[in-house]
Design a protein around this motif. Structure first.
Motif, short mmCIF file in Angstrom:
data_model
loop_
_atom_site.label_atom_id
_atom_site.label_comp_id
_atom_site.label_asym_id
_atom_site.label_seq_id
_atom_site.Cartn_x
_atom_site.Cartn_y
_atom_site.Cartn_z
N PHE A 87 -2.55 2.07 0.55
CA PHE A 87 -1.56 1.95 -0.51
C PHE A 87 -1.72 0.62 -1.18
O PHE A 87 -1.81 -0.41 -0.51
CB PHE A 87 -0.16 2.10 0.10
CG PHE A 87 0.83 2.72 -0.84
CD1 PHE A 87 0.46 3.84 -1.56
CD2 PHE A 87 2.09 2.18 -1.00
CE1 PHE A 87 1.38 4.43 -2.41
CE2 PHE A 87 2.99 2.76 -1.84
CZ PHE A 87 2.65 3.89 -2.56
N SER B 235 -0.51 -2.29 -4.09
CA SER B 235 0.65 -2.76 -4.82
C SER B 235 0.22 -3.70 -5.94
O SER B 235 -0.66 -4.51 -5.79
CB SER B 235 1.60 -3.51 -3.88
OG SER B 235 2.01 -2.66 -2.84
N THR C 105 1.54 2.08 -10.80
CA THR C 105 1.59 0.72 -10.26
C THR C 105 1.20 0.69 -8.78
O THR C 105 1.01 -0.40 -8.22
CB THR C 105 2.98 0.11 -10.44
OG1 THR C 105 3.98 1.04 -10.01
CG2 THR C 105 3.22 -0.23 -11.90
N LYS C 106 1.08 1.84 -8.14
CA LYS C 106 0.52 1.97 -6.80
C LYS C 106 -0.26 3.27 -6.77
O LYS C 106 0.06 4.23 -7.49
CB LYS C 106 1.60 2.00 -5.71
CG LYS C 106 2.34 0.70 -5.52
CD LYS C 106 3.36 0.83 -4.38
CE LYS C 106 4.13 -0.46 -4.17
NZ LYS C 106 5.15 -0.32 -3.08
N GLU D 54 3.02 5.37 -7.29
CA GLU D 54 4.28 4.82 -7.79
C GLU D 54 4.21 4.71 -9.30
O GLU D 54 3.20 4.24 -9.85
CB GLU D 54 4.57 3.45 -7.18
CG GLU D 54 5.91 2.87 -7.65
CD GLU D 54 6.14 1.46 -7.14
OE1 GLU D 54 6.80 1.32 -6.09
OE2 GLU D 54 5.66 0.51 -7.80
N THR E 20 8.41 6.33 -6.16
CA THR E 20 7.29 6.73 -5.33
C THR E 20 7.33 8.23 -5.09
O THR E 20 8.37 8.78 -4.73
CB THR E 20 7.32 5.99 -3.98
OG1 THR E 20 7.23 4.58 -4.22
CG2 THR E 20 6.13 6.40 -3.11
#
Length: 266
Positions: A7, A9, A95-96, A108, A113
């Protein structure tokens, strides 16, 4: 971080930049390869074949592995997904972004999410539970005076009760620990890797093969026969995903290696 999911970020910004980034980055390559590996040259990433020949151009600021013929890519602070021909499957606006596993990936967008399928559509149903697996398949543990041994079901090999912990992978290798140190025994009861390692980490998502080994703060990988595929030399090493693994060198360079230990970065 669990299983196949890595994942990522980034700051929640640059939303208006996403469309521009997608248009500038997605001149689609028409050649589809069955096996492409993230390849980094300098600060840019593309994809190479198994001979380290560049197939998809160096368009990205970061790139992930192909799983189910889909891979995440990053342009600036935002992420999207491409197929094996380099064609966009989703806009570059997340954004993720996570690597696909079991036909879904976690993303995300706008602070929310959720999971998407292979066409980029949002999923509303939860994933099916992971199937239960039995880790010890080649034989049985034996115990005596607080120590552990192993008796293989096939053949006559017996591992004496001298270890503090024994784990098994799907190739019949045993990961054995004495005190704080780990080694490897093959299915004939022979020690193939000495008890010199601080940790051996195998994951079910990769069928417990090509595990990460740690020695004095450096990381490498085991081959399927229990020998060293890559000696401990990396600052960081992630489990293999679809026959590639993400590593970080001692001087901070990040890239991928294949199941032969060959590096795909300069």
């Amino acid at each position: 971080m669990s299983g196949l999911l890595r994942f990522l970020s980034v700051p929640k910004s640059a939303a208006l930049l996403a469309l521009t980034l997608l248009l500038t980055a997605s001149s689609p390559a028409q050649t589809t390869s069955a096996r492409l590996i993230p390849f980094r040259q300098g600060a840019k990433w593309g994809y190479a074949d198994q001979h380290r020949r560049l197939v998809l151009p160096l368009l990205y600021d970061e790139a992930g592995p192909f799983v189910q013929e889909l891979a995440w890519v990053r342009i600036g602070p935002l992420y999207g997904y491409i197929d094996g021909g380099g064609n966009p499957v989703t806009p570059v606006h997340f954004t993720k972004a996570g690597t696909f596993a079991r036909n879904r990936a976690t993303v995300e967008l706008n602070g929310e999410t959720f999971q998407i399928d292979g066409s980029g559509r949002r999923l509303t149903t939860p994933p099916e539970p992971e199937p239960e697996t039995e880790f010890l398949t080649q034989g049985d543990l034996t115990r005596q005076n607080g120590k552990v041994g192993f008796r293989f079901t096939v053949g006559q090999a017996v591992v004496p009760n001298v270890y503090d912990e024994i784990l098994e992978d799907y190739n019949g290798l045993l990961f054995v620990r004495q005190g704080a140190k780990w080694g490897v025994i093959n299915n004939k009861g022979k020690l193939t890797l000495p008890l010199e390692y601080d940790a051996i980490r195998a994951v079910e998502a990769n069928n417990f093969v090509l595990p990460v080994v740690e020695q004095q703060g450096r990381f490498g990988y085991l081959a399927e026969d229990g020998s060293l595929l890559v000696p401990p030399k990396y600052r960081a090493a992630e489990p293999f995903v679809a026959n590639v693994a993400r590593v970080t060198t001692q001087d901070g360079r990040t890239g991928y290696i294949d199941s032969r230990g060959r590096e795909y970065f300069d």
